[in-house]
Design a protein around this motif. Structure first.
Motif, PDB file in Angstrom:
ATOM      1  N   ALA A  56      14.860  29.494 -30.213  1.00  0.00           N
ATOM      2  CA  ALA A  56      15.033  28.725 -28.977  1.00  0.00           C
ATOM      3  C   ALA A  56      13.699  28.221 -28.449  1.00  0.00           C
ATOM      4  N   TYR A  57      12.679  29.083 -28.476  1.00  0.00           N
ATOM      5  CA  TYR A  57      11.367  28.639 -27.998  1.00  0.00           C
ATOM      6  C   TYR A  57      10.752  27.608 -28.941  1.00  0.00           C
ATOM      7  N   ARG A  58      11.072  27.685 -30.226  1.00  0.00           N
ATOM      8  CA  ARG A  58      10.594  26.655 -31.133  1.00  0.00           C
ATOM      9  C   ARG A  58      11.192  25.297 -30.754  1.00  0.00           C
ATOM     10  N   ILE A  59      12.482  25.301 -30.419  1.00  0.00           N
ATOM     11  CA  ILE A  59      13.147  24.059 -29.996  1.00  0.00           C
ATOM     12  C   ILE A  59      12.511  23.546 -28.711  1.00  0.00           C
ATOM     13  N   GLN A  60      12.238  24.462 -27.772  1.00  0.00           N
ATOM     14  CA  GLN A  60      11.604  24.058 -26.510  1.00  0.00           C
ATOM     15  C   GLN A  60      10.220  23.463 -26.768  1.00  0.00           C
ATOM     16  N   ASP A  61       9.431  24.124 -27.612  1.00  0.00           N
ATOM     17  CA  ASP A  61       8.064  23.667 -27.862  1.00  0.00           C
ATOM     18  C   ASP A  61       8.049  22.316 -28.576  1.00  0.00           C
ATOM     19  N   THR A  62       9.019  22.087 -29.435  1.00  0.00           N
ATOM     20  CA  THR A  62       9.103  20.793 -30.114  1.00  0.00           C
ATOM     21  C   THR A  62       9.290  19.676 -29.086  1.00  0.00           C
ATOM     22  N   GLN A  63      10.103  19.933 -28.068  1.00  0.00           N
ATOM     23  CA  GLN A  63      10.300  18.936 -27.006  1.00  0.00           C
ATOM     24  C   GLN A  63       9.031  18.760 -26.181  1.00  0.00           C
ATOM     25  N   MET A 101      10.284  30.725 -42.421  1.00  0.00           N
ATOM     26  CA  MET A 101      11.498  29.995 -42.077  1.00  0.00           C
ATOM     27  C   MET A 101      11.763  28.919 -43.128  1.00  0.00           C
ATOM     28  N   SER A 102      13.008  28.815 -43.553  1.00  0.00           N
ATOM     29  CA  SER A 102      13.341  27.845 -44.579  1.00  0.00           C
ATOM     30  C   SER A 102      13.206  26.423 -44.053  1.00  0.00           C
ATOM     31  N   THR A 103      12.983  25.498 -44.971  1.00  0.00           N
ATOM     32  CA  THR A 103      12.897  24.084 -44.594  1.00  0.00           C
ATOM     33  C   THR A 103      14.186  23.612 -43.963  1.00  0.00           C
ATOM     34  N   GLU A 104      15.309  24.085 -44.483  1.00  0.00           N
ATOM     35  CA  GLU A 104      16.608  23.681 -43.939  1.00  0.00           C
ATOM     36  C   GLU A 104      16.769  24.130 -42.500  1.00  0.00           C
ATOM     37  N   ARG A 105      16.355  25.381 -42.193  1.00  0.00           N
ATOM     38  CA  ARG A 105      16.482  25.882 -40.829  1.00  0.00           C
ATOM     39  C   ARG A 105      15.525  25.146 -39.892  1.00  0.00           C
ATOM     40  N   THR A 106      14.313  24.900 -40.372  1.00  0.00           N
ATOM     41  CA  THR A 106      13.347  24.150 -39.567  1.00  0.00           C
ATOM     42  C   THR A 106      13.894  22.770 -39.203  1.00  0.00           C
ATOM     43  N   GLN A 107      14.479  22.103 -40.171  1.00  0.00           N
ATOM     44  CA  GLN A 107      15.039  20.771 -39.917  1.00  0.00           C
ATOM     45  C   GLN A 107      16.186  20.838 -38.924  1.00  0.00           C
ATOM     46  N   LEU A 108      16.994  21.903 -39.014  1.00  0.00           N
ATOM     47  CA  LEU A 108      18.103  22.055 -38.078  1.00  0.00           C
ATOM     48  C   LEU A 108      17.594  22.250 -36.656  1.00  0.00           C
ATOM     49  N   LEU A 109      16.591  23.105 -36.493  1.00  0.00           N
ATOM     50  CA  LEU A 109      16.033  23.338 -35.155  1.00  0.00           C
ATOM     51  C   LEU A 109      15.414  22.059 -34.602  1.00  0.00           C
ATOM     52  N   ASP A 110      14.729  21.317 -35.447  1.00  0.00           N
ATOM     53  CA  ASP A 110      14.134  20.058 -35.000  1.00  0.00           C
ATOM     54  C   ASP A 110      15.210  19.051 -34.596  1.00  0.00           C
ATOM     55  N   SER A 111      16.342  19.073 -35.286  1.00  0.00           N
ATOM     56  CA  SER A 111      17.425  18.147 -34.933  1.00  0.00           C
ATOM     57  C   SER A 111      18.043  18.523 -33.589  1.00  0.00           C
ATOM     58  N   LEU A 112      18.092  19.825 -33.283  1.00  0.00           N
ATOM     59  CA  LEU A 112      18.618  20.253 -31.988  1.00  0.00           C
ATOM     60  C   LEU A 112      17.650  19.869 -30.862  1.00  0.00           C
ATOM     61  N   ALA A 113      16.350  19.957 -31.130  1.00  0.00           N
ATOM     62  CA  ALA A 113      15.368  19.494 -30.150  1.00  0.00           C
ATOM     63  C   ALA A 113      15.556  18.010 -29.887  1.00  0.00           C
ATOM     64  N   ALA A 114      15.804  17.248 -30.937  1.00  0.00           N
ATOM     65  CA  ALA A 114      16.041  15.811 -30.777  1.00  0.00           C
ATOM     66  C   ALA A 114      17.308  15.552 -29.965  1.00  0.00           C
ATOM     67  N   ASP A 115      18.329  16.377 -30.176  1.00  0.00           N
ATOM     68  CA  ASP A 115      19.570  16.229 -29.409  1.00  0.00           C
ATOM     69  C   ASP A 115      19.312  16.481 -27.915  1.00  0.00           C
ATOM     70  N   LEU A 116      18.501  17.488 -27.610  1.00  0.00           N
ATOM     71  CA  LEU A 116      18.194  17.782 -26.208  1.00  0.00           C
ATOM     72  C   LEU A 116      17.334  16.682 -25.591  1.00  0.00           C
ATOM     73  N   LEU A 117      16.390  16.164 -26.346  1.00  0.00           N
ATOM     74  CA  LEU A 117      15.583  15.043 -25.851  1.00  0.00           C
ATOM     75  C   LEU A 117      16.472  13.839 -25.541  1.00  0.00           C
ATOM     76  N   ALA A 118      17.436  13.584 -26.405  1.00  0.00           N
ATOM     77  CA  ALA A 118      18.351  12.463 -26.176  1.00  0.00           C
ATOM     78  C   ALA A 118      19.211  12.713 -24.953  1.00  0.00           C
ATOM     79  N   ALA A 119      19.683  13.951 -24.778  1.00  0.00           N
ATOM     80  CA  ALA A 119      20.522  14.276 -23.622  1.00  0.00           C
ATOM     81  C   ALA A 119      19.746  14.129 -22.323  1.00  0.00           C
TER      82      ALA A 119
END
Length: 263
Positions: free
Chosen positions: A41-48, A1-19
């Motif tokens: 999607a599971y990567r985003i979930q696991d990050t949270q 997975m590219s660094t750019e995509r990883t950063q995007l997924l991590d930012s979406l996890a942060a958005d969900l944590l904030a919500a």
């Protein structure tokens, strides 16, 4: 997975944590990641999950969702999904739960399995899963969506912790044998009025099947289900919305019931 995509997924996890903290829902994630798939999607979930654990929250168990054919058809999938919940998300009989602590809560009646031994997949059979079930309780899952207006597809709800909001579980085990779970009936009552009824076979055809599935999916990631964890295998019925001032009951007839109140 590219660094750019990883950063995007991590930012979406942060958005969900904030919500989760602000109760301000966000736009669907599927439109924000090109070619987003369930692994993303599971990567985003696991990050949270890791963020919560790092903050000191204690994992209490797991929930399985999308176990009914109707919900799978609605989201265009052919398998369930899963999420997690912490000890501070677990309520009990007659709990007074603030409706305002959720964005748009709904309730689902379920079994609650407490594992008496660990399950480590892959390769867990239905028989092994059944043997690992200890006490069985009445349970209610409060589902909630950090995605605005419940506008979800599979990747949205998976990323959003399978839309888990909170859990309620009884304090007295149901007097039922594992081999009889499929024939158990449960009704969902709102303010004492029966709104929906289902049987154990409505939970993926067999309430034990989601437990085996979960153990195997997590096992492929090197994650066991631990003894003592609470597992919710899926709902008997469709979910119903609740608001402040209402009560919800999972009524298992002669086996017992569980009621919670929203304030």
């Amino acid at each position: 997975m590219s660094t750019e995509r990883t950063q995007l997924l991590d930012s979406l996890a942060a958005d969900l944590l904030a919500a989760t903290e602000t109760l301000e829902p966000i736009a669907p994630l599927r439109d924000r990641v090109q070619g987003m798939d369930v692994n993303d999607a599971y990567r985003i979930q696991d990050t949270q999950l890791r963020a919560h654990v790092d903050a000191g929250r204690i994992l209490a168990g797991r929930k399985v969702g999308l176990t009914s054919l109707a919900m799978q058809k609605q989201l265009g999938v052919d398998s369930p999904d899963f999420g997690f919940f912490f000890t501070d998300m677990v309520h009990h009989e007659d709990a007074q739960i603030a409706a305002g602590s959720f964005i748009s809560p709904k309730v689902e009646p379920e079994f609650g399995f407490v594992l008496k031994e660990a399950l480590t997949g892959p390769g867990v059979t239905r028989e092994q899963a059944a043997a690992a079930i200890g006490e069985i309780y009445a349970a209610i899952e409060i589902i909630d969506s950090r995605i605005a207006n419940w506008d979800i597809r599979l990747v949205d709800t998976v990323a959003d912790n399978a839309s888990c909001g909170a859990i309620a579980v009884g304090t007295k085990p149901l007097d039922v044998k594992v081999e009889d779970l499929g024939s158990v009936e449960c009704s969902l009552l709102i303010d004492g009025e029966k709104q929906a009824t289902g049987s154990g076979t409505d939970v993926m055809g067999d309430p034990v099947a989601p437990l085996a599935w979960l153990a195997n999916v997590l096992g492929e990631q090197g994650v066991p289900l631990e003894a003592g964890q609470l597992i919710l295998p899926g709902s008997f019925t469709g979910a119903l919305p609740v608001i402040a001032g209402q009560s919800a009951t999972a009524d298992f007839g002669t086996l017992g019931s569980l009621s919670i109140n929203f304030i």
